[in-house]
Design a protein around this motif. Structure first.
Motif, PDB file in Angstrom:
ATOM      1  N   ASP A  44       0.944  -1.340  -0.045  1.00  0.00           N
ATOM      2  CA  ASP A  44      -0.068   0.083   0.039  1.00  0.00           C
ATOM      3  C   ASP A  44       0.818   1.257  -0.145  1.00  0.00           C
ATOM      4  OD1 ASP A  44      -2.175  -1.657  -0.036  1.00  0.00           O
ATOM      5  OD2 ASP A  44      -2.709  -1.481   2.097  1.00  0.00           O
ATOM      6  N   GLU A  45       2.127   1.180   0.784  1.00  0.00           N
ATOM      7  CA  GLU A  45       2.999   2.459   0.625  1.00  0.00           C
ATOM      8  C   GLU A  45       3.688   2.624  -0.889  1.00  0.00           C
ATOM      9  OE1 GLU A  45       5.642   2.006   3.873  1.00  0.00           O
ATOM     10  OE2 GLU A  45       4.189   1.380   5.061  1.00  0.00           O
ATOM     11  N   GLY A  46       3.627   1.445  -1.729  1.00  0.00           N
ATOM     12  CA  GLY A  46       4.050   1.724  -3.113  1.00  0.00           C
ATOM     13  C   GLY A  46       5.365   1.198  -3.480  1.00  0.00           C
ATOM     14  N   PHE A  47       5.743   0.364  -2.561  1.00  0.00           N
ATOM     15  CA  PHE A  47       6.993  -0.452  -2.679  1.00  0.00           C
ATOM     16  C   PHE A  47       6.338  -1.807  -3.792  1.00  0.00           C
ATOM     17  CE2 PHE A  47       7.992   1.095   1.394  1.00  0.00           C
ATOM     18  CZ  PHE A  47       9.434   1.810   1.181  1.00  0.00           C
ATOM     19  N   ALA A  48       7.395  -2.008  -4.616  1.00  0.00           N
ATOM     20  CA  ALA A  48       7.150  -3.160  -5.671  1.00  0.00           C
ATOM     21  C   ALA A  48       7.978  -4.480  -4.708  1.00  0.00           C
ATOM     22  CB  ALA A  48       7.999  -2.982  -6.672  1.00  0.00           C
ATOM     23  N   LEU A  49       6.990  -5.524  -4.709  1.00  0.00           N
ATOM     24  CA  LEU A  49       7.360  -6.488  -3.692  1.00  0.00           C
ATOM     25  C   LEU A  49       7.968  -7.897  -4.766  1.00  0.00           C
ATOM     26  CD1 LEU A  49       4.653  -6.597  -0.990  1.00  0.00           C
ATOM     27  CD2 LEU A  49       6.871  -5.470  -0.815  1.00  0.00           C
ATOM     28  N   GLY A  50       9.183  -8.366  -4.147  1.00  0.00           N
ATOM     29  CA  GLY A  50       9.755  -9.622  -4.784  1.00  0.00           C
ATOM     30  C   GLY A  50      10.229 -10.611  -3.896  1.00  0.00           C
ATOM     31  N   LEU A  51      10.198 -11.760  -4.327  1.00  0.00           N
ATOM     32  CA  LEU A  51      10.709 -13.012  -3.623  1.00  0.00           C
ATOM     33  C   LEU A  51      11.826 -13.657  -4.073  1.00  0.00           C
ATOM     34  CD1 LEU A  51       9.453 -14.504  -1.173  1.00  0.00           C
ATOM     35  CD2 LEU A  51       8.861 -16.313  -3.063  1.00  0.00           C
ATOM     36  N   CYS A  52      12.886 -13.827  -3.639  1.00  0.00           N
ATOM     37  CA  CYS A  52      14.063 -14.583  -3.820  1.00  0.00           C
ATOM     38  C   CYS A  52      14.472 -15.504  -2.885  1.00  0.00           C
ATOM     39  CB  CYS A  52      15.372 -13.488  -3.948  1.00  0.00           C
ATOM     40  SG  CYS A  52      16.764 -14.180  -4.407  1.00  0.00           S
ATOM     41  N   THR A  53      14.393 -16.770  -2.956  1.00  0.00           N
ATOM     42  CA  THR A  53      14.339 -18.139  -2.256  1.00  0.00           C
ATOM     43  C   THR A  53      15.284 -18.986  -2.904  1.00  0.00           C
ATOM     44  OG1 THR A  53      13.200 -19.629  -1.324  1.00  0.00           O
ATOM     45  CG2 THR A  53      12.150 -18.656  -3.171  1.00  0.00           C
ATOM     46  N   ASN A  54      16.046 -19.769  -2.147  1.00  0.00           N
ATOM     47  CA  ASN A  54      16.551 -21.071  -2.710  1.00  0.00           C
ATOM     48  C   ASN A  54      15.515 -22.371  -2.921  1.00  0.00           C
ATOM     49  OD1 ASN A  54      19.021 -20.063  -3.358  1.00  0.00           O
ATOM     50  ND2 ASN A  54      20.025 -20.699  -1.257  1.00  0.00           N
ATOM     51  N   LYS A  55      14.192 -22.115  -2.320  1.00  0.00           N
ATOM     52  CA  LYS A  55      13.242 -23.172  -2.723  1.00  0.00           C
ATOM     53  C   LYS A  55      12.852 -23.194  -4.137  1.00  0.00           C
ATOM     54  CE  LYS A  55       9.800 -23.155   0.306  1.00  0.00           C
ATOM     55  NZ  LYS A  55      10.063 -24.476   1.061  1.00  0.00           N
ATOM     56  N   PRO A  56      12.522 -24.176  -4.701  1.00  0.00           N
ATOM     57  CA  PRO A  56      12.054 -24.286  -6.231  1.00  0.00           C
ATOM     58  C   PRO A  56      11.149 -23.317  -6.463  1.00  0.00           C
ATOM     59  CG  PRO A  56      12.593 -26.484  -5.502  1.00  0.00           C
ATOM     60  CD  PRO A  56      12.589 -25.458  -4.074  1.00  0.00           C
ATOM     61  N   GLU A  57      10.899 -22.840  -7.679  1.00  0.00           N
ATOM     62  CA  GLU A  57       9.972 -21.701  -7.857  1.00  0.00           C
ATOM     63  C   GLU A  57       8.398 -22.069  -7.783  1.00  0.00           C
ATOM     64  OE1 GLU A  57       8.574 -18.694 -11.452  1.00  0.00           O
ATOM     65  OE2 GLU A  57      10.577 -19.440 -11.493  1.00  0.00           O
ATOM     66  N   GLY A  58       8.375 -23.385  -8.285  1.00  0.00           N
ATOM     67  CA  GLY A  58       6.824 -23.831  -8.215  1.00  0.00           C
ATOM     68  C   GLY A  58       6.263 -23.999  -6.957  1.00  0.00           C
ATOM     69  N   PRO A  59       6.731 -24.500  -5.978  1.00  0.00           N
ATOM     70  CA  PRO A  59       5.954 -24.484  -4.387  1.00  0.00           C
ATOM     71  C   PRO A  59       6.292 -23.144  -3.838  1.00  0.00           C
ATOM     72  CG  PRO A  59       8.300 -25.918  -4.505  1.00  0.00           C
ATOM     73  CD  PRO A  59       7.922 -25.712  -5.990  1.00  0.00           C
ATOM     74  N   SER A  60       7.285 -22.329  -4.185  1.00  0.00           N
ATOM     75  CA  SER A  60       7.064 -21.016  -3.603  1.00  0.00           C
ATOM     76  C   SER A  60       5.963 -20.141  -4.062  1.00  0.00           C
ATOM     77  CB  SER A  60       8.457 -20.346  -4.099  1.00  0.00           C
ATOM     78  OG  SER A  60       9.652 -21.110  -3.638  1.00  0.00           O
ATOM     79  N   ARG A  61       5.567 -20.379  -5.281  1.00  0.00           N
ATOM     80  CA  ARG A  61       4.596 -19.736  -5.712  1.00  0.00           C
ATOM     81  C   ARG A  61       3.155 -20.494  -5.238  1.00  0.00           C
ATOM     82  NH1 ARG A  61       4.916 -16.114  -9.830  1.00  0.00           N
ATOM     83  NH2 ARG A  61       7.044 -16.197 -11.029  1.00  0.00           N
ATOM     84  N   ALA A  62       3.128 -21.559  -4.933  1.00  0.00           N
ATOM     85  CA  ALA A  62       2.303 -22.439  -4.168  1.00  0.00           C
ATOM     86  C   ALA A  62       1.991 -21.830  -2.953  1.00  0.00           C
ATOM     87  CB  ALA A  62       2.404 -23.839  -4.332  1.00  0.00           C
TER      88      ALA A  62
END
Length: 219
Positions: A100-118
């Protein structure tokens, strides 16, 4: 544009119970016993390939079983990666506030992308994240800075701050030239003074102010 990029395991979520369950299901398939939760929690952070290497070493198994055990683990874990997993207190409100404050949010993880999105979807957080990079997305994992920089690029951000819980995250941020805020209640294996960071916190209620300050300092 300013971005806040998060790690996942040990930062936004306590995923150790689901990872532990999948590890023990994998071991049970071949009668190789089981491991306790604290042991498996200590194995988290370097991606699933290293996780399984550590499981194999802990049970005294042959290294040539790694491919089959990795396949089995992913089958069990990806079937439902959010059954026992929980958000750390305050995460939901913090993510919504930063968005809501206007920050773009991202995710960077060593977990595989599929389960991360899930997992993001399971908790209703996926709508807030404009970019997700997992351990299998760009061909390299943290602490290599490439995954973190890839998230920044995907978001189109001029300035980015990284939020994580471990020495891996701190090194990654440092190598990427980003300010780093350390969540002290996660899965780190080193002392606070051994992890490079510009700020640290144990309560997500204060992260919005910290992230805003670090983003300004990083201009």
């Amino acid at each position: 544009m300013k971005a806040i990029i998060f790690d996942l395991d040990g930062t936004l979520i306590d995923s150790a119970p689901d990872i532990h369950a999948a590890v023990n299901k994998t071991l049970a398939e071949t009668g190789d016993g089981e491991l306790d939760l604290d042991t498996v929690r200590d194995f988290i952070g370097n991606g699933v390939h290293v996780l399984i290497e550590r499981v194999i070493a802990a049970r005294g198994l042959s290294a040539d079983r790694h491919p089959a055990m990795l396949e089995s683990f992913l089958k069990h874990y990806e079937a439902d990666p959010a059954t026992l997993t929980t958000l750390f207190p305050g995460v939901q409100d913090c993510v919504e506030s930063l968005h809501d404050e206007g920050f773009a949010l991202g995710l960077c993880t060593n977990k595989p992308e599929g389960p991360s999105r899930a997992i993001l979807q399971a908790f209703g957080l996926d709508k807030y994240f404009g970019a997700v990079v997992g351990g299998d997305t760009v061909g390299t994992k943290k602490p290599d800075p490439a995954p973190l920089l890839a998230v920044k690029d995907k978001l189109g951000a001029r300035v980015a701050v990284y939020i994580g819980d471990s020495e891996i995250d701190g090194e990654c941020a440092q190598r990427a030239g980003m300010k780093f805020a350390l969540f002290t209640e996660g899965y780190r294996h080193k002392g606070l003074h051994e992890i490079p960071h510009e700020a640290r916190f144990d309560d997500f209620d204060v992260l919005s102010a910290i992230a805003g300050r670090l983003a300004e300092e990083n201009r």
